[in-house]
Write a protein that holds these residues in place. Structure first.
Motif, mmCIF file in Angstrom:
data_model
loop_
_atom_site.group_PDB
_atom_site.id
_atom_site.type_symbol
_atom_site.label_atom_id
_atom_site.label_comp_id
_atom_site.label_asym_id
_atom_site.label_seq_id
_atom_site.Cartn_x
_atom_site.Cartn_y
_atom_site.Cartn_z
ATOM 1 N N GLY A 74 30.863 61.711 -7.904
ATOM 2 C CA GLY A 74 31.284 63.422 -7.415
ATOM 3 C C GLY A 74 32.507 63.145 -6.526
ATOM 4 O O GLY A 74 33.524 62.606 -6.983
ATOM 5 N N SER A 75 32.547 64.042 -5.668
ATOM 6 C CA SER A 75 33.659 64.224 -4.827
ATOM 7 C C SER A 75 34.110 63.110 -4.092
ATOM 8 O O SER A 75 35.254 63.016 -3.298
ATOM 9 C CB SER A 75 33.392 65.434 -3.659
ATOM 10 O OG SER A 75 32.348 65.191 -2.970
ATOM 11 N N ASP A 76 33.243 62.070 -4.010
ATOM 12 C CA ASP A 76 33.884 60.819 -3.214
ATOM 13 C C ASP A 76 34.507 59.863 -3.887
ATOM 14 O O ASP A 76 35.128 58.973 -3.555
ATOM 15 C CB ASP A 76 32.373 60.157 -2.720
ATOM 16 C CG ASP A 76 31.679 60.730 -1.537
ATOM 17 O OD1 ASP A 76 32.365 61.532 -0.931
ATOM 18 O OD2 ASP A 76 30.300 60.542 -1.588
ATOM 19 N N ARG A 77 34.714 60.189 -5.196
ATOM 20 C CA ARG A 77 35.351 59.276 -6.198
ATOM 21 C C ARG A 77 36.743 58.903 -5.737
ATOM 22 O O ARG A 77 37.100 57.591 -5.743
ATOM 23 C CB ARG A 77 35.414 60.109 -7.718
ATOM 24 C CG ARG A 77 36.136 59.131 -8.701
ATOM 25 C CD ARG A 77 36.327 59.860 -9.992
ATOM 26 N NE ARG A 77 36.564 58.779 -11.058
ATOM 27 C CZ ARG A 77 35.741 58.509 -11.923
ATOM 28 N NH1 ARG A 77 34.784 59.116 -12.277
ATOM 29 N NH2 ARG A 77 36.069 57.812 -12.866
ATOM 30 N N GLN A 78 37.544 59.764 -5.311
ATOM 31 C CA GLN A 78 38.886 59.370 -4.799
ATOM 32 C C GLN A 78 38.922 58.592 -3.491
ATOM 33 O O GLN A 78 39.708 57.876 -3.529
ATOM 34 C CB GLN A 78 39.862 60.713 -4.913
ATOM 35 C CG GLN A 78 41.454 60.458 -4.746
ATOM 36 C CD GLN A 78 41.840 59.665 -5.791
ATOM 37 O OE1 GLN A 78 41.654 60.056 -6.892
ATOM 38 N NE2 GLN A 78 42.371 58.362 -5.643
ATOM 39 N N ARG A 79 38.212 59.030 -2.872
ATOM 40 C CA ARG A 79 37.852 57.780 -1.513
ATOM 41 C C ARG A 79 37.457 56.859 -1.875
ATOM 42 O O ARG A 79 37.990 55.850 -1.075
ATOM 43 C CB ARG A 79 36.918 58.559 -0.634
ATOM 44 C CG ARG A 79 37.019 58.358 0.916
ATOM 45 C CD ARG A 79 36.037 59.120 1.668
ATOM 46 N NE ARG A 79 34.594 59.031 1.156
ATOM 47 C CZ ARG A 79 33.581 59.315 1.658
ATOM 48 N NH1 ARG A 79 33.579 59.843 2.906
ATOM 49 N NH2 ARG A 79 32.490 59.156 1.280
#
Length: 164
Positions: free
Chosen positions: A137-142
């Motif tokens: 989810g939103s953790d992908r770029q991190r």
């Protein structure tokens, strides 16, 4: 299990820094999970996972590719790449041509058969990767940033060692 392994090593050798095991173990878990995710795609497929890894950079190469350049780009041994390319050439997946700049190094290109094979399999591999990574989810770029940092640190160390 990993914590117990570290504990046992610490008992056996109290001065041993086992902290690198934490990073390496996670990298190995990720690689194993990716392998498991795509394994069904390669059962009875026209290509192996290793061949796909070699053919993907050739598919849309905008300049001539040599075996040594491919090996360097992929972080593989030249001997291993050369052996794999020879097998793929015999199967009609790639073609070699004389390199006018260096007659010792052939230029590698995909044949129409090779293009068809990679065009059939690679999108399916990407879909399998997307499926197992969807939970980020939103953790992908991190995660991408952290992995890029890990690669940079490791490569910088290896490059510095090579210069010594």
């Amino acid at each position: 299990m990993r914590a117990r392994t570290r504990e046992l090593w610490s008992e056996h050798n109290p001065g041993l820094d086992t902290s690198p095991m934490e990073v390496v173990a996670q990298v190995k878990r990720v690689v194993a999970a990716l392998d498991r995710a795509v394994a069904p795609l390669y059962e009875g497929a026209a290509l192996t996972a290793a061949e796909v890894e070699l053919l993907v950079p050739l598919r849309h190469a905008d300049e001539p590719v040599t075996a040594s350049g491919l090996a360097f780009r992929l972080g593989m041994s030249r001997a291993g790449v050369s052996k794999a390319l020879a097998k793929m050439e015999r199967r009609g997946l790639i073609a070699r041509s004389v390199n006018p700049a260096d007659r010792r190094a052939a230029l590698i290109s995909l044949t129409a058969t090779g293009e068809d094979a990679i065009d059939q399999l690679f999108p399916r591999e990407l879909a399998a990767h997307a499926q197992v990574l969807a939970g980020l989810g939103s953790d992908r770029q991190r995660v991408v940033d952290a992995l890029a940092r890990l690669a940079e640190v490791m490569e910088a160390h290896l490059d510095a060692d090579a210069e010594r």
